[in-house]
Every structure is written in structure tokens, then in C-alpha cells.
Design a protein around this motif. Structure first.
Motif, PDB file in Angstrom:
ATOM      1  N   VAL A  44       0.841  -1.199   0.000  1.00  0.00           N
ATOM      2  CA  VAL A  44       0.000   0.000   0.000  1.00  0.00           C
ATOM      3  C   VAL A  44       0.876   1.248   0.000  1.00  0.00           C
ATOM      4  N   ALA A  45       1.933   1.238   0.805  1.00  0.00           N
ATOM      5  CA  ALA A  45       2.848   2.379   0.851  1.00  0.00           C
ATOM      6  C   ALA A  45       3.507   2.606  -0.509  1.00  0.00           C
ATOM      7  N   ARG A  46       3.862   1.526  -1.182  1.00  0.00           N
ATOM      8  CA  ARG A  46       4.489   1.651  -2.502  1.00  0.00           C
ATOM      9  C   ARG A  46       3.506   2.228  -3.523  1.00  0.00           C
ATOM     10  N   LYS A  47       2.237   1.849  -3.436  1.00  0.00           N
ATOM     11  CA  LYS A  47       1.225   2.410  -4.333  1.00  0.00           C
ATOM     12  C   LYS A  47       1.071   3.905  -4.097  1.00  0.00           C
ATOM     13  N   PHE A  49       3.431   5.946  -3.073  1.00  0.00           N
ATOM     14  CA  PHE A  49       4.586   6.585  -3.710  1.00  0.00           C
ATOM     15  C   PHE A  49       4.450   6.566  -5.231  1.00  0.00           C
ATOM     16  N   GLU A  50       3.860   5.511  -5.778  1.00  0.00           N
ATOM     17  CA  GLU A  50       3.713   5.400  -7.224  1.00  0.00           C
ATOM     18  C   GLU A  50       2.922   6.578  -7.790  1.00  0.00           C
ATOM     19  N   THR A  51       1.888   6.981  -7.066  1.00  0.00           N
ATOM     20  CA  THR A  51       1.077   8.114  -7.526  1.00  0.00           C
ATOM     21  C   THR A  51       1.654   9.449  -7.058  1.00  0.00           C
ATOM     22  N   ASN A  52       1.832   9.592  -5.742  1.00  0.00           N
ATOM     23  CA  ASN A  52       2.180  10.891  -5.181  1.00  0.00           C
ATOM     24  C   ASN A  52       3.574  11.358  -5.572  1.00  0.00           C
ATOM     25  N   PHE A  53       4.504  10.416  -5.737  1.00  0.00           N
ATOM     26  CA  PHE A  53       5.864  10.810  -6.128  1.00  0.00           C
ATOM     27  C   PHE A  53       6.098  10.585  -7.618  1.00  0.00           C
ATOM     28  N   TRP A  54       5.980   9.334  -8.071  1.00  0.00           N
ATOM     29  CA  TRP A  54       6.297   9.043  -9.470  1.00  0.00           C
ATOM     30  C   TRP A  54       5.293   9.670 -10.426  1.00  0.00           C
ATOM     31  N   GLY A  55       4.022   9.623 -10.077  1.00  0.00           N
ATOM     32  CA  GLY A  55       3.019  10.251 -10.933  1.00  0.00           C
ATOM     33  C   GLY A  55       3.258  11.741 -11.057  1.00  0.00           C
ATOM     34  N   ALA A  56       3.460  12.401  -9.915  1.00  0.00           N
ATOM     35  CA  ALA A  56       3.710  13.842  -9.926  1.00  0.00           C
ATOM     36  C   ALA A  56       5.046  14.172 -10.603  1.00  0.00           C
ATOM     37  N   SER A  57       6.048  13.315 -10.426  1.00  0.00           N
ATOM     38  CA  SER A  57       7.345  13.550 -11.072  1.00  0.00           C
ATOM     39  C   SER A  57       7.226  13.474 -12.591  1.00  0.00           C
ATOM     40  N   ASN A  58       6.456  12.501 -13.076  1.00  0.00           N
ATOM     41  CA  ASN A  58       6.277  12.367 -14.520  1.00  0.00           C
ATOM     42  C   ASN A  58       5.584  13.588 -15.114  1.00  0.00           C
ATOM     43  N   SER A  97       3.167  11.803   4.371  1.00  0.00           N
ATOM     44  CA  SER A  97       4.142  12.862   4.619  1.00  0.00           C
ATOM     45  C   SER A  97       5.426  12.601   3.838  1.00  0.00           C
ATOM     46  N   ALA A  98       5.856  11.341   3.816  1.00  0.00           N
ATOM     47  CA  ALA A  98       7.097  10.991   3.118  1.00  0.00           C
ATOM     48  C   ALA A  98       6.980  11.233   1.620  1.00  0.00           C
ATOM     49  N   THR A  99       5.808  10.931   1.035  1.00  0.00           N
ATOM     50  CA  THR A  99       5.651  11.164  -0.405  1.00  0.00           C
ATOM     51  C   THR A  99       5.734  12.644  -0.721  1.00  0.00           C
ATOM     52  N   LYS A 100       5.164  13.480   0.138  1.00  0.00           N
ATOM     53  CA  LYS A 100       5.180  14.916  -0.114  1.00  0.00           C
ATOM     54  C   LYS A 100       6.577  15.498   0.101  1.00  0.00           C
ATOM     55  N   GLN A 101       7.317  14.959   1.081  1.00  0.00           N
ATOM     56  CA  GLN A 101       8.681  15.441   1.284  1.00  0.00           C
ATOM     57  C   GLN A 101       9.586  15.003   0.137  1.00  0.00           C
ATOM     58  N   ALA A 102       9.330  13.817  -0.415  1.00  0.00           N
ATOM     59  CA  ALA A 102      10.082  13.385  -1.594  1.00  0.00           C
ATOM     60  C   ALA A 102       9.753  14.271  -2.794  1.00  0.00           C
ATOM     61  N   LEU A 103       8.476  14.623  -2.943  1.00  0.00           N
ATOM     62  CA  LEU A 103       8.080  15.503  -4.037  1.00  0.00           C
ATOM     63  C   LEU A 103       8.748  16.864  -3.912  1.00  0.00           C
TER      64      LEU A 103
END
Length: 226
Positions: A44-47, A49-58, A97-103
Motif C-alpha cells: 500500500v505504501a508503494r502504491k 509513492f507510485e502516484t504521489n511521487f512518481w506520478g507527480a514527477s512524470n 508525509s514521506a511522499t510529499k517530502q520526496a516531491l
């Protein structure tokens, strides 16, 4: 190229066909959830990150490419939607929080890498709580059986959300402020939005400043001995 990256490109192609150019991209790819850090399953955590970090990064990468190579003349504003949790984590929402800090980290690096001649601006919106349907849908999330004491911050947050209370300020007014921000000639990199966001970020900055000042001397004398 990933499927998500290709999907992002298709949307930009459609926008160009409709409007000729794109001047502002509001990058709001993301979803949220509650959960004690020990309680959230890894998949679930990886999903998340898949959206909040990788999706936003793309979306960020495609926006910059479009601003540089498709817009004539080049330029544009990328507004990445983060959260106050991009600066200070909230108990019970550790992975979010971690996904947003990575973003925030990748957005800052991207902004520093851009050639000024491209006329591309990058900013991060850091909203606090607004009364949307989002907070009501978080539910109890993934509670770990060890975290049951009612005094624990994550437990208190779950209990509050379960009341169904309307949380935060007016989202319609927030949208207007974001629109006004997009019209600035020289927008700042960070844009905290909401009194709770401003207060929480100020408090986190004060904590960081105290920690740095308290142990600054420990960095003395670390050079190689001659």
C-alpha cells in the motif's frame, strides 16, 4: 518510457491541440490515507509513492519539456501541489508525509537545474487542511495493534476523523488564492496556504533552527589532521 509517463504526454498533446500552448500546470497527482507507520502494508505504501511521487514527477518532467520545446516563446509555470506535510510530518500519516517530502526534494532539484533562458518557473503549494471530501474519506486507515493509547497523536487523529467533522478552511477561497498566485511575475518557490500550514511550517523551522544552533559546534574540528 513508463505507462504513466506516456499517459502524461497524451494529456499535454490534447491541451496543446485545444489551446495552442500551456502557460500553467497545476500538478495535483495524489491521494492520501491514514495509518501508523508500523501498520501500513508495504504494498500500500508503494502504491502511494507510485502516484504521489512518481506520478507527480512524470507530470513535472513533461511540463518542463513542454514549456521548453512546445511553447513559442518558451516558458511557463509549474505548480506542484504538496502539503504542510511536505515540511513537517503528521503522526498517523507518515507515508503520505514521506511522499510529499520526496516531491518537495525532486521539485527543488528540478527548479535548480533549469536554464534561466527557458523562462520556466517552479513553485510548490503547501496547503493545510481545507474542508473537502478528502479528510472524511481517510477513515481509520491502517492501525497497528500496539498503538491504542488514546493519548497517542495518531489515535487522536483517527478518532477526530471518525466524527465526520468538517475539517479546515474554505476550499473555494483556496482555489482563488492559488489562481492569484499563478499570475505573479516572480512567484516564490514555496507557497504555504492556510493558517494551519503557516503555523506548522513556522514551528518546524524553529525546531530545525534550535537543533542546528544547539549542536553546531559538533561540526568543528572534523577536518583531516595535517
Amino acid at each position: 518510457m513508463s505507462t504513466r509517463r506516456k499517459r502524461s504526454q497524451r494529456h499535454f498533446v490534447k491541451a496543446k491541440a485545444a489551446f495552442g500552448r500551456i502557460d500553467v500546470v497545476f500538478n495535483n497527482a495524489g491521494w492520501s490515507m491514514m495509518g501508523d507507520t508500523e501498520g501500513v502494508p508495504e504494498d500500500v505504501a508503494r502504491k502511494l509513492f507510485e502516484t504521489n511521487f512518481w506520478g507527480a514527477s512524470n507530470v513535472s518532467r513533461e511540463a518542463v519539456r513542454f514549456f521548453r520545446e512546445e511553447n513559442k516563446p518558451s516558458g511557463g509555470l509549474l505548480l506542484n501541489n504538496s502539503s504542510l506535510m511536505g515540511i513537517t510530518a503528521i503522526p498517523g500519516m507518515g507515508y503520505y508525509s514521506a511522499t510529499k517530502q520526496a516531491l518537495e526534494g525532486i521539485t527543488q532539484a528540478l527548479a535548480l537545474e533549469l536554464d534561466p533562458s527557458w523562462n520556466i518557473k517552479v513553485s510548490i503549494v503547501e496547503p493545510g487542511a481545507f474542508a473537502t471530501e478528502g479528510p472524511k474519506k481517510l477513515g481509520t486507515g491502517y492501525a497497528h495493534p500496539a498503538y491504542t493509547a488514546p493519548t497517542l497523536p495518531s489515535v487522536a487523529m483517527r478518532a477526530y476523523l471518525q466524527t465526520g467533522a468538517s475539517i479546515g478552511a474554505d476550499p473555494v477561497k483556496a482555489v482563488q488564492r492559488i489562481y492569484d498566485f499563478s499570475l505573479l511575475d516572480n512567484p516564490p518557490f514555496r507557497f504555504p496556504l492556510g493558517k494551519d500550514a503557516v503555523g506548522a511550517i513556522k514551528a518546524e523551522l524553529q525546531r530545525i533552527e534550535r537543533d542546528v544552533a544547539k549542536y553546531e559546534s559538533w561540526s568543528e574540528g572534523l577536518e583531516f589532521d595535517v
